[in-house]
Design an enzyme around this catalytic site. Structure first.
Site, PDB file in Angstrom:
ATOM      1  N   LYS A  81      59.726  67.516 -33.307  1.00  0.00           N
ATOM      2  CA  LYS A  81      60.294  67.892 -34.609  1.00  0.00           C
ATOM      3  C   LYS A  81      61.645  67.237 -34.879  1.00  0.00           C
ATOM      4  O   LYS A  81      62.169  67.353 -35.975  1.00  0.00           O
ATOM      5  CB  LYS A  81      60.418  69.404 -34.705  1.00  0.00           C
ATOM      6  CG  LYS A  81      59.076  70.090 -34.859  1.00  0.00           C
ATOM      7  CD  LYS A  81      59.224  71.463 -35.470  1.00  0.00           C
ATOM      8  CE  LYS A  81      58.145  72.394 -34.988  1.00  0.00           C
ATOM      9  NZ  LYS A  81      58.384  72.871 -33.613  1.00  0.00           N
TER      10      LYS A  81
ATOM     11  N   SER B 239      67.205  80.133 -28.956  1.00  0.00           N
ATOM     12  CA  SER B 239      66.130  79.573 -28.137  1.00  0.00           C
ATOM     13  C   SER B 239      65.324  80.664 -27.467  1.00  0.00           C
ATOM     14  O   SER B 239      65.855  81.696 -27.071  1.00  0.00           O
ATOM     15  CB  SER B 239      66.698  78.634 -27.076  1.00  0.00           C
ATOM     16  OG  SER B 239      65.634  78.177 -26.259  1.00  0.00           O
TER      17      SER B 239
ATOM     18  N   GLU C 159      65.460  69.985 -22.684  1.00  0.00           N
ATOM     19  CA  GLU C 159      64.077  70.518 -22.698  1.00  0.00           C
ATOM     20  C   GLU C 159      63.062  69.361 -22.726  1.00  0.00           C
ATOM     21  O   GLU C 159      62.097  69.348 -21.961  1.00  0.00           O
ATOM     22  CB  GLU C 159      63.938  71.406 -23.941  1.00  0.00           C
ATOM     23  CG  GLU C 159      62.557  71.917 -24.275  1.00  0.00           C
ATOM     24  CD  GLU C 159      62.562  72.688 -25.619  1.00  0.00           C
ATOM     25  OE1 GLU C 159      63.366  73.631 -25.775  1.00  0.00           O
ATOM     26  OE2 GLU C 159      61.775  72.333 -26.513  1.00  0.00           O
TER      27      GLU C 159
ATOM     28  N   GLY D 261      63.480  84.318 -44.499  1.00  0.00           N
ATOM     29  CA  GLY D 261      62.525  83.520 -43.721  1.00  0.00           C
ATOM     30  C   GLY D 261      61.806  84.444 -42.762  1.00  0.00           C
ATOM     31  O   GLY D 261      62.374  84.824 -41.726  1.00  0.00           O
TER      32      GLY D 261
HETATM   33  C1  6PG Z   1      63.497  76.712 -28.281  1.00  0.00           C
HETATM   34  C2  6PG Z   1      62.672  75.500 -28.633  1.00  0.00           C
HETATM   35  C3  6PG Z   1      62.370  75.499 -30.087  1.00  0.00           C
HETATM   36  C4  6PG Z   1      61.234  74.583 -30.471  1.00  0.00           C
HETATM   37  C5  6PG Z   1      61.499  73.139 -30.223  1.00  0.00           C
HETATM   38  C6  6PG Z   1      60.244  72.309 -30.186  1.00  0.00           C
HETATM   39  O1  6PG Z   1      64.565  76.502 -27.729  1.00  0.00           O
HETATM   40  O2  6PG Z   1      63.054  77.829 -28.528  1.00  0.00           O
HETATM   41  O3  6PG Z   1      63.374  74.359 -28.304  1.00  0.00           O
HETATM   42  O4  6PG Z   1      63.549  75.271 -30.782  1.00  0.00           O
HETATM   43  O5  6PG Z   1      60.072  74.971 -29.814  1.00  0.00           O
HETATM   44  O6  6PG Z   1      62.327  72.695 -31.258  1.00  0.00           O
HETATM   45  O7  6PG Z   1      60.628  71.029 -30.410  1.00  0.00           O
HETATM   46  P1  6PG Z   1      59.666  69.820 -30.596  1.00  0.00           P
HETATM   47  O8  6PG Z   1      58.630  70.236 -31.622  1.00  0.00           O
HETATM   48  O9  6PG Z   1      60.537  68.739 -31.079  1.00  0.00           O
HETATM   49  O10 6PG Z   1      59.046  69.590 -29.262  1.00  0.00           O
END
Ligand code: 6PG
Length: 472
Positions: A261, A129, A190, A10
């Site tokens: 998402k 993350s 978040e 990926g």
């Molecule tokens: C992270 C973010 C990453 C992603 C989110 C966005 O920790 O780096 O959380 O995993 O940007 O999943 O999530 P949504 O599209 O659901 O807002």
């Protein structure tokens, strides 16, 4: 033939950046993607110090790796992960390790662990993350599951992760699918903090008529103090961004429909499933859903157009109160998410070390903030803390800010400015800190119409009353 230490499947934005980060830290790594263009671009994007190889087929990829093979997957959650596993597992040998670094659903990870174990292969779920920049320069990494596999990976994970006070933002998150679970809850928090920031923005913009330049200054000041965090920092910078297509600021041209998402929704579903109250996270999920009703909201705003906003008398004071309210409501959102982890740890026997969770969230991840340092101190004193609000030092902060949260919630309510996150954070706090809730009445009602029984405060046992016969 040279064998590579790691493999990455990926090569999208996250995969490619994580691969370069691993290579930058002295580990050789081979990459594979179904998209041949991405494979071709890989070696060209590497710097001279890196040992990186793009492979054109899964067979070439697998045979390029030293054994036991350590293969990281950075592909979209769901079917793509199963598709990759279906293709790759026949090519692997006993003892090889597959690490899923995407936002996979934890129950899928449990299933995959069992499936690969039956083939003598290790499978780990690992939350990552920090977005694109984090992946490249140092993310927060949440691995869990197989300890034997974790021990092999640990030195690499420690070198590529973010550092706070020279300590790596990665640690073992617990058994089974704990790594994915912790990352899921990270995302739930978040969602809540992003919702709260958007409400603070609305209150300052519509409530006190602040323009983008003024908002930039407010967020800059907040970020320089106790609210210092990644999300406040990027919000500050968003207010500076001019639009390339029109005269004004970009933020004012962005359609008010939020995407999602799924990780926030999973957090809420999980909390309901195992019985944990996380209303600020729930409301953040549902607010994104509500934001999509754009056409209906336009009609409703015309139908109920009587809203009048009375600006605060003292703008400086108002900004301070909104800041304190945002800080406290964010703290309460962390409290809800962490309480979910405590319960999940028992429910699924994850054995999640809460102290390590907040420790590795201090850097690299989207919800990093200086506040986590205080949580780290709290869990260092008491690793069994069921809710961060029960910590003595945290209670001092809460008591200092609570009146601002009340005033901000009241201002929003009386001026018709939607503030679902702020209201639920306050409501949660008030319910959580109330010794006697009015649910004695709910229990009476349940017993009245359904003979559901109730417990008493003055004696043991289960009781039922014939309410109607007593009343007639
Ligand atoms: C992270 C973010 C990453 C992603 C989110 C966005 O920790 O780096 O959380 O995993 O940007 O999943 O999530 P949504 O599209 O659901 O807002």
């Amino acid at each position: 033939m040279e064998r590579y230490n790691y493999g990455m499947i990926g090569l999208g934005v996250m995969g490619r950046n994580l691969l370069y980060n691993i290579a930058d830290n002295g580990f050789s790594i081979a990459g594979f993607d179904l998209d041949e263009e991405k494979v071709k671009e890989l070696e060209g994007g590497a710097t001279a110090n890196m040992t990186v190889k793009g492979t054109a087929s899964l067979e070439d990829f697998v045979s390029a790796l030293e054994t036991p093979r350590k293969i990281i997957l950075m592909v979209p959650a769901g079917k793509p992960v199963d598709a990759v596993l279906g293709n790759i597992t026949p090519l692997l040998s006993k003892g090889d390790i597959v690490i899923d670094a995407g936002n996979s659903y934890f129950k899928d990870t449990d299933r995959r662990i069992a499936d690969l174990a039956s083939k003598d292969l290790h499978f780990m779920g690992m939350g990552v993350s920090g977005g694109e920049k984090g992946a490249r320069r140092g993310p927060s990494i949440m691995p869990g599951g197989d300890l034997e596999a974790f021990n092999l990976l640990q030195p690499m994970l420690e070198s590529i992760s973010a550092k706070v006070d020279n300590e790596a933002c990665t640690a073992y998150m617990g058994k089974g699918s704990a790594g994915n679970y912790v990352k899921m809850v990270h995302n739930g928090i978040e969602y809540a903090i992003m919702q709260l920031i958007s409400e603070a923005y609305d209150l300052l913009k519509r409530g006190a008529n602040l323009n983008n330049d003024q908002l930039y200054e407010v967020f800059k000041e907040w970020n320089n103090g106790e609210m210092n965090s990644f999300l406040i920092e990027i919000t500050r910078d968003i207010f500076k961004q001019k639009d390339s297509l029109t005269e004004g600021y970009l933020v004012d041209q962005i359609l008010d429909k939020a995407g999602a998402k799924g990780t926030g929704k999973w957090t809420s579903e999980q909390a309901m499933e195992i019985g944990v109250s996380i209303p600020t996270i729930d409301i953040a999920v549902t607010s994104r859903i509500l934001s999509a009703y754009k056409e209906e909201r336009i009609k409703a705003s015309q139908l109920y157009s009587e809203k009048q906003i009375t600006n605060p008398e003292n703008t400086e004071l108002f900004i301070k109160e909104v800041g304190d309210a945002l800080f406290l409501a964010s703290l309460i959102s962390y409290a809800q998410g962490l309480a979910l982890l405590v319960k999940a740890s028992e429910e699924y026997q994850f054995e999640i070390p809460l102290k390590d969770v907040v420790k590795i969230w201090r850097g690299g991840c989207i919800i990093r903030s200086v506040l986590l340092e205080k949580f780290y101190v709290a869990y260092s004193k008491d690793s069994n803390l069921s809710n961060i609000l029960l910590d003595q030092d945290i209670s001092v902060i809460v008591k200092e800010k609570i009146s601002s949260l009340r005033k901000t919630a009241a201002f929003a309510a009386s001026n018709g400015i939607s503030s679902l996150g702020i209201q639920t954070a306050l409501g949660y706090f008030d319910a959580y800190t109330t010794e006697s809730l009015p649910v004695n009445l709910i229990q009476a009602q349940r017993d009245y119409f359904g003979a559901h029984t109730y417990q008493r405060i003055d004696r043991e046992g289960v009781f039922h009353t014939s309410w109607e016969s007593t009343n007639n």
